[in-house]
Write a protein that holds these residues in place. Structure first.
Motif, short mmCIF file in Angstrom:
data_model
loop_
_atom_site.label_atom_id
_atom_site.label_comp_id
_atom_site.label_asym_id
_atom_site.label_seq_id
_atom_site.Cartn_x
_atom_site.Cartn_y
_atom_site.Cartn_z
N ARG A 25 0.83 -1.21 0.00
CA ARG A 25 0.00 0.00 0.00
C ARG A 25 0.86 1.25 0.00
O ARG A 25 0.52 2.25 -0.64
CB ARG A 25 -0.94 -0.01 1.19
CG ARG A 25 -1.99 -1.08 1.02
CD ARG A 25 -3.12 -0.96 1.94
NE ARG A 25 -4.08 -2.02 1.64
CZ ARG A 25 -5.10 -2.29 2.38
NH1 ARG A 25 -5.32 -1.59 3.46
NH2 ARG A 25 -5.93 -3.26 2.06
N ALA A 26 1.98 1.22 0.70
CA ALA A 26 2.89 2.37 0.70
C ALA A 26 3.47 2.55 -0.70
O ALA A 26 3.60 3.69 -1.18
CB ALA A 26 4.01 2.16 1.72
N ASP A 27 3.80 1.45 -1.37
CA ASP A 27 4.31 1.54 -2.74
C ASP A 27 3.24 2.12 -3.67
O ASP A 27 3.54 2.95 -4.53
CB ASP A 27 4.75 0.16 -3.25
CG ASP A 27 5.99 -0.35 -2.54
OD1 ASP A 27 6.67 0.45 -1.86
OD2 ASP A 27 6.27 -1.57 -2.66
N GLU A 28 1.98 1.69 -3.48
CA GLU A 28 0.87 2.23 -4.28
C GLU A 28 0.74 3.73 -4.05
O GLU A 28 0.55 4.50 -5.00
CB GLU A 28 -0.45 1.56 -3.90
CG GLU A 28 -0.72 0.26 -4.56
CD GLU A 28 -2.08 -0.31 -4.16
OE1 GLU A 28 -2.99 0.46 -3.77
OE2 GLU A 28 -2.23 -1.53 -4.24
N ALA A 29 0.83 4.14 -2.79
CA ALA A 29 0.72 5.56 -2.46
C ALA A 29 1.86 6.34 -3.10
O ALA A 29 1.66 7.44 -3.63
CB ALA A 29 0.72 5.76 -0.94
N ASP A 30 3.07 5.78 -3.07
CA ASP A 30 4.21 6.44 -3.71
C ASP A 30 3.98 6.60 -5.21
O ASP A 30 4.25 7.65 -5.79
CB ASP A 30 5.51 5.66 -3.45
CG ASP A 30 5.98 5.75 -2.02
OD1 ASP A 30 5.52 6.66 -1.30
OD2 ASP A 30 6.83 4.92 -1.63
N ARG A 31 3.49 5.51 -5.85
CA ARG A 31 3.23 5.58 -7.29
C ARG A 31 2.15 6.64 -7.59
O ARG A 31 2.27 7.40 -8.55
CB ARG A 31 2.81 4.22 -7.82
CG ARG A 31 3.98 3.27 -8.01
CD ARG A 31 3.59 2.04 -8.80
NE ARG A 31 2.56 1.25 -8.16
CZ ARG A 31 2.78 0.32 -7.22
NH1 ARG A 31 4.01 0.07 -6.83
NH2 ARG A 31 1.78 -0.36 -6.70
N ALA A 32 1.09 6.67 -6.76
CA ALA A 32 0.02 7.65 -6.98
C ALA A 32 0.56 9.06 -6.77
O ALA A 32 0.22 9.98 -7.54
CB ALA A 32 -1.14 7.38 -6.02
N ARG A 33 1.40 9.25 -5.76
CA ARG A 33 1.99 10.57 -5.50
C ARG A 33 2.88 10.98 -6.67
O ARG A 33 2.86 12.13 -7.12
CB ARG A 33 2.81 10.51 -4.20
CG ARG A 33 2.84 11.79 -3.45
CD ARG A 33 3.51 11.69 -2.07
NE ARG A 33 2.80 10.80 -1.17
CZ ARG A 33 3.26 9.63 -0.74
NH1 ARG A 33 4.43 9.19 -1.11
NH2 ARG A 33 2.55 8.89 0.09
N GLN A 41 2.27 14.13 -9.07
CA GLN A 41 3.32 15.12 -9.26
C GLN A 41 3.64 15.28 -10.75
O GLN A 41 3.82 16.38 -11.24
CB GLN A 41 4.57 14.72 -8.48
CG GLN A 41 5.65 15.79 -8.47
CD GLN A 41 5.19 17.06 -7.78
OE1 GLN A 41 4.42 17.03 -6.84
NE2 GLN A 41 5.65 18.19 -8.28
N SER A 42 3.68 14.17 -11.45
CA SER A 42 3.95 14.20 -12.89
C SER A 42 2.86 14.99 -13.62
O SER A 42 3.17 15.82 -14.50
CB SER A 42 4.03 12.79 -13.43
OG SER A 42 4.16 12.80 -14.83
N HIS A 43 1.59 14.76 -13.25
CA HIS A 43 0.48 15.49 -13.87
C HIS A 43 0.59 16.98 -13.57
O HIS A 43 0.37 17.81 -14.45
CB HIS A 43 -0.87 14.96 -13.41
CG HIS A 43 -1.19 13.59 -13.92
ND1 HIS A 43 -1.34 13.31 -15.25
CD2 HIS A 43 -1.38 12.42 -13.26
CE1 HIS A 43 -1.61 12.02 -15.41
NE2 HIS A 43 -1.63 11.46 -14.20
N LEU A 44 0.93 17.31 -12.33
CA LEU A 44 1.06 18.72 -11.97
C LEU A 44 2.21 19.37 -12.73
O LEU A 44 2.09 20.51 -13.19
CB LEU A 44 1.27 18.87 -10.46
CG LEU A 44 0.05 18.53 -9.58
CD1 LEU A 44 0.43 18.56 -8.11
CD2 LEU A 44 -1.08 19.49 -9.87
N GLU A 45 3.30 18.65 -12.87
CA GLU A 45 4.44 19.18 -13.63
C GLU A 45 4.07 19.36 -15.10
O GLU A 45 4.43 20.38 -15.72
CB GLU A 45 5.66 18.26 -13.49
CG GLU A 45 6.27 18.31 -12.11
CD GLU A 45 7.31 17.22 -11.88
OE1 GLU A 45 7.55 16.41 -12.80
OE2 GLU A 45 7.87 17.17 -10.77
#
Length: 153
Positions: free
Chosen positions: A82-90, A94-98
């Motif tokens: 779940r932490a890995d999923e959260a990292d991927r989502a984050r 971030q990529s979308h915002l950039e």
């Protein structure tokens, strides 16, 4: 001699009585020894039974501990996933915002609208059903649109 004879008889009786007393004493001591041995055997069997019970309880507790370790490992792996999923989502966010910043570098306000763009309004003379056909340019996040009042000004 009669006296000597009585003395010999008394001595023989005393010797026989002593022999009988010694034999009875030995039988008692043998009985006590057998009884003591039986008590020790019974105590030994009880202690052996208690030792087996303690060993069984220890084995149960070890099994419980092993199950708990396995459950903890499973939960830890799940938490890591779940932490890995959260990292991927984050990272995706971030990529979308950039990407959005590269396309339009202007700052964004709290309503997620570009600060420099003013909302457009539909001409008051067009009714709401015609507005959709006529190319309504009212922003979707306009509060008037959300309420259903397309002619708000």
């Amino acid at each position: 001699m009669d006296t000597w004879m009585w003395i010999v008889v008394v001595i023989v009786v005393v010797v026989i009585a002593a022999i009988v007393a010694v034999m009875i004493g030995r039988q008692r001591s043998e009985g006590q020894r057998v009884e003591k041995a039986a008590e020790l055997r019974a105590r030994g069997q009880e202690e052996d039974l208690r030792a087996k019970e303690h060993a069984a309880e220890a084995a149960r507790q070890q099994a419980d501990a092993q199950r708990a370790r396995m459950e903890a490992d499973r939960l830890e792996k799940e938490a890591q996933l779940r932490a890995d999923e959260a990292d991927r989502a984050r990272e995706a966010s971030q990529s979308h915002l950039e990407d959005a910043t590269r396309l339009d570098p202007r700052p964004v306000d709290a309503d997620a609208r570009v600060a420099d763009v003013a909302p457009r309004r539909v001409d008051e003379s067009v009714d709401s059903t015609d507005a959709a056909v006529a190319g309504d340019t009212t922003p979707v996040d306009d509060p008037a649109v959300v309420r259903g009042d397309r002619r708000a000004g």
